[in-house]
Every structure is written in structure tokens, then in C-alpha cells.
Scaffold this motif. Sequence first.
Motif, PDB file in Angstrom:
ATOM      1  N   ASN A  11      26.978 -33.076  27.486  1.00 33.41           N
ATOM      2  CA  ASN A  11      27.658 -34.164  26.763  1.00 33.41           C
ATOM      3  C   ASN A  11      28.633 -33.640  25.717  1.00 33.41           C
ATOM      4  N   SER A  13      32.098 -33.280  26.442  1.00 31.29           N
ATOM      5  CA  SER A  13      33.388 -33.433  27.116  1.00 31.29           C
ATOM      6  C   SER A  13      34.569 -33.344  26.156  1.00 31.29           C
ATOM      7  N   SER A  42      24.450 -33.574  32.023  1.00 26.71           N
ATOM      8  CA  SER A  42      25.286 -34.388  31.138  1.00 26.71           C
ATOM      9  C   SER A  42      25.368 -35.826  31.642  1.00 26.71           C
ATOM     10  N   THR A  43      25.393 -36.760  30.696  1.00 31.26           N
ATOM     11  CA  THR A  43      25.521 -38.178  31.043  1.00 31.26           C
ATOM     12  C   THR A  43      26.883 -38.745  30.658  1.00 31.26           C
ATOM     13  N   ASP A  44      27.752 -37.911  30.085  1.00 33.44           N
ATOM     14  CA  ASP A  44      29.110 -38.348  29.780  1.00 33.44           C
ATOM     15  C   ASP A  44      30.027 -37.849  30.898  1.00 33.44           C
ATOM     16  N   ASN A  45      31.308 -37.704  30.633  1.00 33.69           N
ATOM     17  CA  ASN A  45      32.252 -37.271  31.669  1.00 33.69           C
ATOM     18  C   ASN A  45      32.552 -35.775  31.598  1.00 33.69           C
ATOM     19  N   SER A  46      31.595 -34.984  31.110  1.00 37.69           N
ATOM     20  CA  SER A  46      31.803 -33.542  30.994  1.00 37.69           C
ATOM     21  C   SER A  46      32.145 -32.904  32.329  1.00 37.69           C
TER      22      SER A  46
END
Length: 334
Positions: A11, A13, A42-46
Motif C-alpha cells: 500500500n 503506491s 497490497s490492497t491499493d493500486n501499488s
Amino acid sequence: MKLSIVVPMYNTSQWLERCLDSLNSQGLETSAYEIIVVNDGSTDNSEEVFAEYKKEHPEVNLSLVSQANAGLSAARNAGTRQATGDYIWWVDSDDFVEENVMAPLLERAIADNLDVHCFGLQLYYEHGDMEPYPIGDTSEGKVLAGPDFMLKVSMPPSAWAALYRRQFLIDNELEFMPNVLHEDQEFTMRAYFLAQRAAYTPTVVYNYFQREGSIMKSNVPKKTDDLVKICESLWAFLNEHTEEGTPIREFFYNRISFLFSQALSNLCRCGIHDFPGDPEKLPFYPLNITNSLPKKERYKYRLINVSVALYLSLYRKFSNKPVDKPGLKNLRTH
């Protein structure tokens, strides 16, 4: 391949491109290094940011390892197992490094056949301010055996502040303790001690990003449990590898005492009034108090030895530090 750079990613990014750009600005031939990014669930857009970066920089030897979230230690271990370079460098994905500093450091590591080559760092704050990190050094630039190096160079316990020879890590089965916070405290003590050839070069290389919300800057109950585990590990290590009455054994004693005091202080900052369990059952308690400690530290550790409960009570009474609520959920170990 001379250098493998392992970059755990969770997380981050918004900082990943800055990190990768800095790693690709080191004056190294592209064939001399590889960058292994480990996506730790990761739960974001990494991962999307990584893919776009790789597409825009096809000349860079850039690879991705993906795993379910298992923490920083597991991510570093996974990346290291994929590495092919003579030397390993762990770099956190929210940090970055100075330009054109790594080539001469890597050259010296190879020329002197160093197991560990340490270097300087500075703190970088969210608004752009920099703060030098002082490192005491009486080594005179010499190549030293690990115990002598530890006594002469006051390196912070941060794995990213050094290059490590990969075969040295393999030969000594050196990995990060899984699923703990402050894993570097345990790893660097063992790695530095076991190094047969270690050196420090005072070049400022690493920019350690001081960001709000980092788990390392939060007060959470898990920290106390993990610091106690690290103390137990270091206690077992010192009994296996050091002799009573030696300066390096005292160095280990002092580090364990410091870490245990931090574990107790963290309880207070979390609003927890009692130590979980019986301190008398801990192998390193009562703490060994050495004459090399400052007087204030000796008094503090003596109080802890008299009564952990009394120390916690007095710490709460005289400390003005804010209290965090315990029991926070979904903590990441980064």
C-alpha cells in the motif's frame, strides 16, 4: 549480477515511483543490478503503479513477486530467495536514496570482499525537511570482524543501511524473524556479529521517510509482544556465541535491556496497566546491568528488576506521552 535490490511493497503506491526512480539513478550499468519488488498483498493500486513503471522503463531489470499479506519480514525473505546478485540491499518502498552513491560503495564491498558494508542515512519528513542521522564511528574506515565493528560503529538497527553479501546470508542462514515488528533489531544484531569482514563508509545514501500513520511510529500492543520475542531471541544468540565478561556480551546485554524497557513503555502508551505474563519466567530477566551504561539507564533497569509493576506505575505517573487505545485491528507489520 553484482547487486539485487529487494523492495517490499504494501500500500505504498504514492511513493513507489519515487523509490524506483532513485534506485535507477545510481550510476550502475543496467546489467549490474536487478530490482525485485515484493507485493505483500497490497490492497491499493501499488501493483498497477509497478506495472506502469515497468512498461515505461523496459531497460531496467525489474521483476515482481506477489504474495498474500505476511508482513515485512516475509516479504524481504521472499525477495531475497529470488535474488541472484553478489550483494543484497533491502530498500523500503516509501523511502528513497540519493543519486549516484551506490556504485563506489558496491565497488568497495566487492574489492574488500565485505560481508556487510554499512553507510549513512538521513531522515526525510513529509514536508521536505531533512535531518542528518548521526552515526558514531571510531573504525577509521578499517575492515573489522563483526564484534569489533559493532563496538566501534554505532549503526542504527536498520537492515536497509547496509549491503549484505548474499553468500554470507546463505552460509549463516540469516533471515528476518517472521510476523514481528522491529524485526531489524533482531536481524542486524545477528548479522553484524557473524560478519567476518564489515566496514562503514560515511556516505549519506538512504533517505528514511518519516510519515504519519506508519506502524513503526504507532503505539500498539503487538509491539510489546514482539519486542519480548526479540529479546528472547537475542538472549539465546548471545549465550551461544559470546563469552561472559567480554565487551560484546555487554553490548548484547545493553541492547536487550533497552528493548525490554521499550516494550514496557509501549504498554503504558497503549493504556495497558499490567505486563502480560510473569516477567520472572523470561530468560533475560532480571536484566543484566553493566557498568558501561549511563547512570540514568542503570537506575531505570534496576527499578525494572525490583518490580515491573512498579516501573509501569511510575512510568504512567510521570510520563506526559499520549495514550493510544489498545486492541487496534488489521495492523500491518510494515
